[in-house]
Write a protein that holds these residues in place. Structure first.
Motif, short mmCIF file in Angstrom:
data_model
loop_
_atom_site.label_atom_id
_atom_site.label_comp_id
_atom_site.label_asym_id
_atom_site.label_seq_id
_atom_site.Cartn_x
_atom_site.Cartn_y
_atom_site.Cartn_z
N ASP A 1 -0.39 13.19 -4.84
CA ASP A 1 0.75 12.49 -4.23
C ASP A 1 1.38 13.34 -3.14
OD1 ASP A 1 0.48 10.30 -5.90
OD2 ASP A 1 1.81 11.15 -7.43
N HIS A 24 -3.84 4.89 0.43
CA HIS A 24 -4.58 5.23 -0.79
C HIS A 24 -5.89 4.47 -0.94
CE1 HIS A 24 -5.47 5.19 -5.16
NE2 HIS A 24 -5.06 6.44 -5.10
N ARG A 25 -5.93 3.22 -0.51
CA ARG A 25 -7.10 2.37 -0.79
C ARG A 25 -8.35 2.78 -0.04
NH1 ARG A 25 -5.87 -3.59 -2.62
NH2 ARG A 25 -3.83 -3.32 -3.58
N VAL A 55 -7.33 14.49 -4.80
CA VAL A 55 -6.34 13.51 -4.37
C VAL A 55 -5.03 13.82 -5.09
CG1 VAL A 55 -5.73 11.05 -4.28
CG2 VAL A 55 -8.13 11.76 -4.04
N LEU A 114 -9.35 5.96 0.30
CA LEU A 114 -9.89 7.22 -0.20
C LEU A 114 -11.13 6.96 -1.04
CD1 LEU A 114 -6.63 9.10 -1.22
CD2 LEU A 114 -8.01 9.39 0.85
N GLU A 129 0.84 -1.20 0.00
CA GLU A 129 0.00 0.00 0.00
C GLU A 129 0.88 1.25 0.00
OE1 GLU A 129 -2.46 1.61 -0.79
OE2 GLU A 129 -4.02 1.42 0.76
N HIS A 130 0.45 2.27 -0.75
CA HIS A 130 1.16 3.54 -0.75
C HIS A 130 0.23 4.63 -0.22
CE1 HIS A 130 -1.02 3.71 -4.60
NE2 HIS A 130 -0.94 5.02 -4.50
N PHE A 131 0.80 5.80 0.04
CA PHE A 131 0.05 6.90 0.64
C PHE A 131 -0.36 7.94 -0.41
CE2 PHE A 131 2.28 5.02 4.17
CZ PHE A 131 1.38 5.13 5.22
N ALA A 132 -1.44 8.62 -0.09
CA ALA A 132 -1.92 9.72 -0.93
C ALA A 132 -2.46 10.82 -0.02
CB ALA A 132 -3.01 9.24 -1.89
N CYS A 133 -2.58 12.01 -0.58
CA CYS A 133 -3.11 13.15 0.18
C CYS A 133 -4.49 13.52 -0.34
CB CYS A 133 -2.18 14.35 0.04
SG CYS A 133 -0.53 14.09 0.69
N THR A 159 -3.35 12.77 4.92
CA THR A 159 -2.39 11.89 4.25
C THR A 159 -2.64 10.50 4.80
OG1 THR A 159 -0.79 13.70 4.17
CG2 THR A 159 0.04 11.49 3.70
#
Length: 308
Positions: free
Chosen positions: A263, A247-248, A261, A250, A169-173, A244
């Protein structure tokens, strides 16, 4: 209990069900037996172990200290016995089963909608009981046999625990689009000037996001810390706050609405999302079926063929 000659070993199967269900009626349903038969078996077990084993507390049965000592050894012994006898494949369309899972509301958001849709179509007699706990408590509950499977981030595991990777999993804002003035992202300076929402069970800054910022010599202002992943995205709308987050979780339609949304303006290492279980469950056909189903639902489509 040194001499097994006079012991009905089927009683141990009943005890395993009672320790899992902590309720005579549910154990009877799980075993496909009558409630009086299970109650009679419990009476025999109490005499056999010279211990109450399960005592009534509120609406359920609570295990005694002796029962808690027995539970993990019993589950492991029965798993070995099923392997020895050649367990029959689990038939999800016909068999009744209750699984106890532990996960955060992040995992619940990511997994449960799709998992329940599959279960209602393919396994109508399979029920789930979901609990929430810290990472350390989840691992303890797995070892003690209180839960069957846990989902989350587990950097280290004891030797008795098994694991499989479900995804990275990665992060998003996430920010209110109006507050960005038409921009689709923000640089680090603008990011640090904004107030922030933190999703954390403990409410501290010992998380991947703040650790990554600290490594670069920066710190953000957190104006709201809360433990609920599901509530966090909706709190951004109409404010200048930035979220922040993984990502999943959101909203899929965020870009179509008033939210934007983008990065993160700095590097945050991704995390590995896993399912874990005790090695005593390795050969359990029902447990293996559930693990495989969760893997098919959550693993990347290019590496695991879809079955739903």
């Amino acid at each position: 209990m040194n001499n097994l000659g006079g012991i009905d070993l089927n009683l141990l199967v009943v005890l395993d069900a009672l320790l899992a269900e902590r309720h005579v009626s549910r154990a009877a349903l799980r075993l496909n037996k009558s409630q009086p038969a299970v109650s009679h078996a419990l009476a025999r077990l109490r005499a056999l172990f010279d211990d109450p084993l399960l005592v009534r507390h509120g609406g359920q049965l609570e295990p005694t200290v002796r029962a808690l000592e027995i539970a993990p050894q019993l589950a492991e012994a029965l798993a070995h016995m099923r392997q020895l006898m050649g367990s029959q494949p689990f038939d999800p369309a016909m068999e009744r089963h209750i699984f106890r899972l532990a996960m955060s509301d992040y995992a619940a958001l990511v997994l449960l909608p799709r998992l329940m849709a599959v279960l209602r179509r393919q396994a109508p007699y399979v029920d789930l009981i979901v609990r929430q706990a810290s990472r350390e408590v989840m691992m303890s509950q797995i070892v003690d046999g209180e839960i069957d499977l846990a989902l989350g981030v587990f950097p280290t595991l004891t030797e008795d625990l098994r694991t499989s990777l479900l995804f990275k999993e990665h992060f998003a804002c996430l920010a209110d689009g109006a507050s960005l003035g038409g921009e689709k992202a923000m640089d680090l300076t603008a990011y640090l000037e904004r107030p922030h929402i933190l999703v954390s069970l403990r409410g501290d800054t010992g998380n991947e996001i703040d650790l990554a910022l600290a490594a670069a010599g920066h710190k953000r202002r957190i104006v709201l810390a809360l433990p609920h992943w599901s509530a966090a995205p909706g709190l951004v709308l109409g404010t200048d706050m930035v979220l922040t987050v993984a990502h999943r979780i959101l909203p899929r339609d965020a870009e179509a609405g008033s939210l934007t949304v983008f990065d993160p303006p700095f590097a945050i290492p991704p995390f590995s999302f896993r399912q874990i279980w005790h090695r005593r469950r390795d050969g359990d056909p029902a447990h293996r079926w559930l693990r495989d189903l969760i893997t098919h639902i959550l693993a990347p489509s290019e590496s695991v063929p879809a079955i739903v």
